[in-house]
Write an enzyme that holds these catalytic residues in place. Structure first.
Site, PDB file in Angstrom:
ATOM      1  N   ASN A   1      -2.906   1.544   5.140  1.00 50.67           N
ATOM      2  CA  ASN A   1      -2.659   1.232   3.720  1.00 50.67           C
ATOM      3  C   ASN A   1      -2.489   2.477   2.866  1.00 50.67           C
ATOM      4  OD1 ASN A   1      -5.383   1.887   4.179  1.00 50.67           O
ATOM      5  ND2 ASN A   1      -5.993   0.967   2.243  1.00 50.67           N
ATOM      6  N   GLU A   2      -2.216   3.629   3.485  1.00 49.32           N
ATOM      7  CA  GLU A   2      -2.152   4.886   2.732  1.00 49.32           C
ATOM      8  C   GLU A   2      -1.289   4.787   1.481  1.00 49.32           C
ATOM      9  OE1 GLU A   2      -2.335   4.650   5.917  1.00 49.32           O
ATOM     10  OE2 GLU A   2      -3.655   6.210   6.677  1.00 49.32           O
TER      11      GLU A   2
ATOM     12  N   LEU B   1     -10.692   7.416   6.431  1.00 50.67           N
ATOM     13  CA  LEU B   1     -11.143   8.756   6.028  1.00 50.67           C
ATOM     14  C   LEU B   1     -11.991   8.663   4.776  1.00 50.67           C
ATOM     15  CD1 LEU B   1      -8.020  11.014   6.627  1.00 50.67           C
ATOM     16  CD2 LEU B   1      -9.760  10.216   8.230  1.00 50.67           C
TER      17      LEU B   1
ATOM     18  N   GLY C   1      -7.641   5.254   8.369  1.00 50.04           N
ATOM     19  CA  GLY C   1      -8.211   5.989   9.510  1.00 50.04           C
ATOM     20  C   GLY C   1      -8.971   5.093  10.468  1.00 50.04           C
TER      21      GLY C   1
END
Ligand code: CO8
Length: 292
Positions: A167-168, A98, A143
């Site tokens: 990896n958020e 994202l 994303g």
């Protein structure tokens, strides 16, 4: 390819279409392109290639997401198309996930529109009737990884410098439940649990080991391999494959559909928090510093 398939292979998705006689000339390749995505459809094989072409890193901006959804819908409604290969036209990057700038310093209205577009991409891709193959020719965090996870099959270039994962947590944010569900469906609960908590980005060989991708190939073999995998999947009757896919994925898709507005509200509330904004700003600064 379509000439070699049994009649039911092509006719099943569109029962009204008569089987193609073997003497027909090969249909041409059709292409359409907008700013960030190029689509080429080979009508003879029924396979489209969707290439991401949004340098520097194919980040999933609102514009990118919108183009992606429109392109996918066009293919889904195109009787000539039965499968899509997703890949990147940007060297070394599949997609950086994202677009973080869409989640920083914007209004609640913007976050709402953005998140609806992210949901839309996933609902369309994960729920697609077509065969979907990710040809991952570069790094693919967050994303970008979700796009690959949402496909039926993932082939990655064997370069250990390319990594993939959700990896958020490293950004101080939390992958939504439908990212998590998609991940669990591919790698299983245990691997997903540790990988999500640690925000792990897996180099290609490790991604293969944990089942995050299905196989690794040298870069120059990627398109050939993707085409071969696609042919294998398209050799089955469409209706049986589609119903099986739907049976496997429906519960996860329905979960988001049932909670879509709640999920948007949750995202907007979460991303609007000053502490989260601060984390994202710091992460962007870290990315820029890394360069200098
Ligand atoms: N969004 C916006 N800009 C980005 C992004 C991104 N995701 N990634 C990189 N950029 C920018 C960089 O800031 C840099 O900008 P500039 O040229 O102005 O300095 C430019 O793109 C090039 O980046 P790099 O120099 O870092 O390029 P490299 O080729 O060295 O590395 C990478 C490419 C590996 C992709 C690297 O840029 C990277 O790791 N990027 C960050 C990827 C990332 O962490 N993405 C996570 C996004 S969050 C997400 O997808 C899911 C969120 C779910 C939200 C849930 C909330 C509730």
């Amino acid at each position: 390819l379509c000439r070699q398939l049994p009649a039911w292979g092509r006719a099943a998705r569109h029962p009204q279409r008569p089987p193609q006689p073997p003497s027909l000339p090969l249909a041409p390749c059709r292409a359409f392109s907008n700013n960030k995505i190029l689509v080429e459809l080979d009508e003879s094989s029924g396979v489209a290639t969707m290439k991401f072409k949004s340098p520097p890193v194919n980040s999933l901006s609102l514009d990118f997401l919108t183009e992606f959804c429109i392109s996918l819908e066009k293919l889904e409604n195109d009787r000539a198309c039965r499968g899509v290969i997703f890949t990147s036209a940007v060297p070394k990057i599949f997609s950086s996930g994202l677009d973080i700038t869409e989640m920083c310093g914007k209004s609640a209205e913007h976050y709402t529109e953005f998140w609806r577009a992210v949901q839309e991409l996933w609902l369309r891709l994960y729920g697609s009737n077509m065969v979907t193959v990710a040809a991952v020719n570069g790094s693919s965090p967050a994303g970008g990884c979700l796009i690959a996870l949402s496909c039926d099959y993932r082939i990655m270039v064997e370069n250990p410098k390319f990594s993939i994962g959700l990896n958020e947590a490293q950004l101080g944010i939390v992958a939504p439940f439908w990212f998590k569900d998609t991940f669990v469906n591919v790698v299983g609960q245990r691997v997903a649990e540790s990988s999500l908590q640690l925000g792990s980005l897996h180099p290609a060989p490790q991604a293969l080991k944990i089942g995050l991708v299905d196989e690794l190939v040298p870069e120059e073999k990627l398109q050939e391999k993707a085409a071969a995998v696609m042919a294998q999947w398209l050799a089955l009757p469409d209706h049986a494959r589609q119903l099986t896919k739907s049976m496997m994925r429906k519960a996860v898709l329905d979960r988001l559909l049932a909670h879509r507005e709640e999920d948007i509200q949750h995202f907007v509330g979460f991303i609007s928090k000053e502490s989260i904004q601060k984390s994202l700003r710091m992460y962007m600064e870290m990315l820029k510093k890394k360069k200098s």
